[in-house]
Scaffold this motif. Structure first.
Motif, PDB file in Angstrom:
ATOM      1  N   LYS A  79      34.496  42.814  35.923  1.00 52.92           N
ATOM      2  CA  LYS A  79      33.242  42.359  36.532  1.00 52.92           C
ATOM      3  C   LYS A  79      33.196  40.837  36.600  1.00 52.92           C
ATOM      4  O   LYS A  79      33.790  40.133  35.799  1.00 52.92           O
ATOM      5  N   ARG A  80      32.450  40.364  37.568  1.00 53.90           N
ATOM      6  CA  ARG A  80      32.318  38.913  37.759  1.00 53.90           C
ATOM      7  C   ARG A  80      31.407  38.311  36.697  1.00 53.90           C
ATOM      8  O   ARG A  80      30.420  38.932  36.302  1.00 53.90           O
ATOM      9  N   GLN A 125      32.684  28.669  41.477  1.00 58.63           N
ATOM     10  CA  GLN A 125      33.550  29.552  42.244  1.00 58.63           C
ATOM     11  C   GLN A 125      34.996  29.542  41.763  1.00 58.63           C
ATOM     12  O   GLN A 125      35.796  30.401  42.162  1.00 58.63           O
ATOM     13  N   ASP A 136      34.918  32.718  40.139  1.00 59.82           N
ATOM     14  CA  ASP A 136      34.376  33.821  40.931  1.00 59.82           C
ATOM     15  C   ASP A 136      33.019  34.279  40.396  1.00 59.82           C
ATOM     16  O   ASP A 136      32.710  35.476  40.353  1.00 59.82           O
ATOM     17  N   ALA A 137      32.195  33.326  39.970  1.00 65.27           N
ATOM     18  CA  ALA A 137      30.919  33.661  39.333  1.00 65.27           C
ATOM     19  C   ALA A 137      29.804  33.861  40.354  1.00 65.27           C
ATOM     20  O   ALA A 137      29.796  33.256  41.441  1.00 65.27           O
ATOM     21  N   THR A 193      29.765  42.968  42.362  1.00 62.59           N
ATOM     22  CA  THR A 193      30.052  42.443  41.025  1.00 62.59           C
ATOM     23  C   THR A 193      31.504  42.661  40.594  1.00 62.59           C
ATOM     24  O   THR A 193      31.867  42.309  39.470  1.00 62.59           O
ATOM     25  N   LEU A 230      35.214  41.810  40.104  1.00 60.31           N
ATOM     26  CA  LEU A 230      35.960  40.555  39.989  1.00 60.31           C
ATOM     27  C   LEU A 230      37.129  40.524  40.957  1.00 60.31           C
ATOM     28  O   LEU A 230      37.867  41.505  41.108  1.00 60.31           O
ATOM     29  N   PHE A 256      39.722  33.959  40.483  1.00 61.44           N
ATOM     30  CA  PHE A 256      39.292  33.785  39.097  1.00 61.44           C
ATOM     31  C   PHE A 256      40.332  33.006  38.289  1.00 61.44           C
ATOM     32  O   PHE A 256      41.512  33.378  38.249  1.00 61.44           O
TER      33      PHE A 256
END
Length: 476
Positions: free
Chosen positions: A169-170, A237, A240-241, A313, A315, A320
């Motif tokens: 997940k992000r 970013q 990857d938030a 959400t 990832l 990332f």
């Protein structure tokens, strides 16, 4: 003496032994020991044995007298010596050597029986409560098994025990203020629970991003939340938030604001000011009545909020920055870094000092007025990044006729410093393929120690500086 005669003697002695008290009535007075008397070998009067037994079919047997004992109650018994021949028993006269040998055998048998009896007595009656093992067992060596923790790691801290369902997940990044001129914003809510804290220059002071790797496990109150700025959006970013903020800057003149960055760069974000106060966004007036310093995010409802806003959400690993972590904390070098100073730029009046807490193995500061010594706030890793910046002036700010100057970071990379375990190392950093990388000055990848990380984001071309404060400097 043949085997048959010896058997007869053993039977007789055993019967006497039983009568003597080696049995249930062991408390009775023990009988006197059986004593054998044999003719004096040196006596001339007894060289020729006088038989007292009657003749049998096999001949006359020589005898030896046995002294009376208590067990026999005066009974007189004969002890015979004879050789056996094909025709039967043949009477013989014994010489001294043969007689001594037989006497020794008889005495040995008697001693063995007595020893066995004594052993039985003491083993089963005298010390019956103590049980001795038949064989001594080999000592048992207990080897403690080393438990290897293979639980999931938090991707932002490297700590074990992370929620496995959150691995794909992000993370979430929340904008929080740190206005130096007012104490109303301190201590910040949710600071100690953030996995990474980024602090960079803003218009009046600094602004921060609180990164949380697991959006299903966030503190109830996070803030004071503030408005978005392009440098913070772009830095978020790199991980990857999902970007969460309360308000945003608008483009004007030569300035490109957060509003256009969200659209042009397709950023997933949530503006809390677009929500009604209640389940997701609220205000805390306990410290000040100035509205801009009161907003907070309800972290417990973020999962529901992301779902309601239909934000993806999952990832994306290609967007990332996968930080590398040591399994156990270790020193970076021999360079002491017990006290570290940081200045964002010559234009920013704010300065920060971090001190290493050797007992807690983390860096603390009074900058956030969070009473670090009495709280969980602190960082195992300090990272200072100096980036090229430019200052952009926007005229007629909010229609006031006044101008506003924004600090813009270019993510151009440069120099920096990493501190951990009271030590430091010079680093270089940059961005490649939309991900952050950090290396030592020899170009080797670096691993962080497990724990939380603070990132001080300063200006390389406007006198931003990090420094190790020595004891002499501290006294000045």
């Amino acid at each position: 003496m043949d085997e048959k005669e010896i058997d007869e003697i053993l039977k007789e002695i055993n019967s006497r032994k039983i009568e003597s008290g080696f049995g249930e009535e062991y408390n009775q007075e023990p009988a006197e020991e059986i004593v054998f008397s044999f003719p004096n070998e040196d006596s001339t009067e007894e060289k020729q044995l006088e038989p007292e037994a009657s003749e049998s079919e096999t001949g006359t047997l020589p005898t030896g007298e046995i002294i009376q004992d208590d067990l026999s109650q005066g009974e007189k018994r004969d002890f015979y010596f004879a050789d056996y021949s094909d025709d039967g028993y043949e009477e013989v006269e014994e010489n001294k050597s043969t007689k001594n040998k037989r006497i020794a055998i008889a005495l040995a048998i008697v001693c063995a029986i007595i020893a066995i009896g004594v052993g039985v007595f003491f083993g089963f009656f005298y010390d019956k409560g103590v049980e001795e093992p038949d064989n001594k067992a080999e000592p048992v060596v207990t080897v403690e098994e080393t438990t290897v923790d293979n639980s999931p790691k938090n991707p932002l801290t490297g700590e074990r025990g992370f929620n496995e369902s959150a691995l794909d997940k992000r993370p979430v990044a929340v904008v929080v203020e740190n206005e130096y001129s007012t104490s109303a914003v301190k201590p910040q809510w949710g600071l100690s629970e953030a996995d990474i804290v980024l602090e960079g220059e803003s218009e009046f002071s600094t602004r921060m991003l609180f990164f949380y790797a697991d959006y299903t496990n966030m503190p109830k109150q996070i803030g004071p939340t503030r408005s978005a700025r392009p440098p913070f959006i772009r830095f978020s970013q790199l991980f990857d938030a999902v970007f969460i903020h309360a308000g945003l800057s608008h483009s004007g003149g030569g300035y490109v604001g957060a509003d256009d960055v969200f659209v042009n760069e397709n950023i997933d974000h949530i503006n809390l000011l677009s929500l009604s106060e209640g389940g997701y966004f609220g205000r805390d007036y306990s410290r000040t009545k100035t509205v801009e310093h009161t907003g907070f995010l309800n972290g417990e409802n973020v999962a529901e909020l992301l779902n309601e806003k239909k934000i993806n959400t999952t990832l994306n690993p290609s967007k990332f920055t996968a930080l590398e972590f040591n399994e156990q904390a270790k020193k970076l070098s021999n360079n002491s870094a017990l006290k570290v100073g940081f200045e964002w730029s010559s234009r920013c009046p704010k300065k920060a000092v971090f001190e290493y807490d050797q007992a807690e193995h983390r860096y603390i500061t009074s900058d956030f007025d969070s009473q670090f010594g009495n709280s969980d706030a602190g960082w195992e890793n300090l990272i200072f990044l100096l980036d090229e910046t430019r200052y952009v002036v926007k005229e007629n700010y909010k229609g006031s006729g006044k101008s506003e100057t924004y600090c813009d970071y270019l993510l151009s990379g440069g120099k920096g410093m990493l501190c951990s375990e009271g030590t430091s190392i010079e680093i270089t950093w940059g961005v490649s393929d939309k991900k952050l990388w950090i290396k030592d000055t020899n170009g080797n990848n670096l691993s962080l120690n497990p724990g939380k990380t603070y990132i001080g984001y300063g200006s390389s071309n406007h006198a931003g500086v990090y420094s190790i404060i020595t004891q002499d400097q501290s006294n000045n």
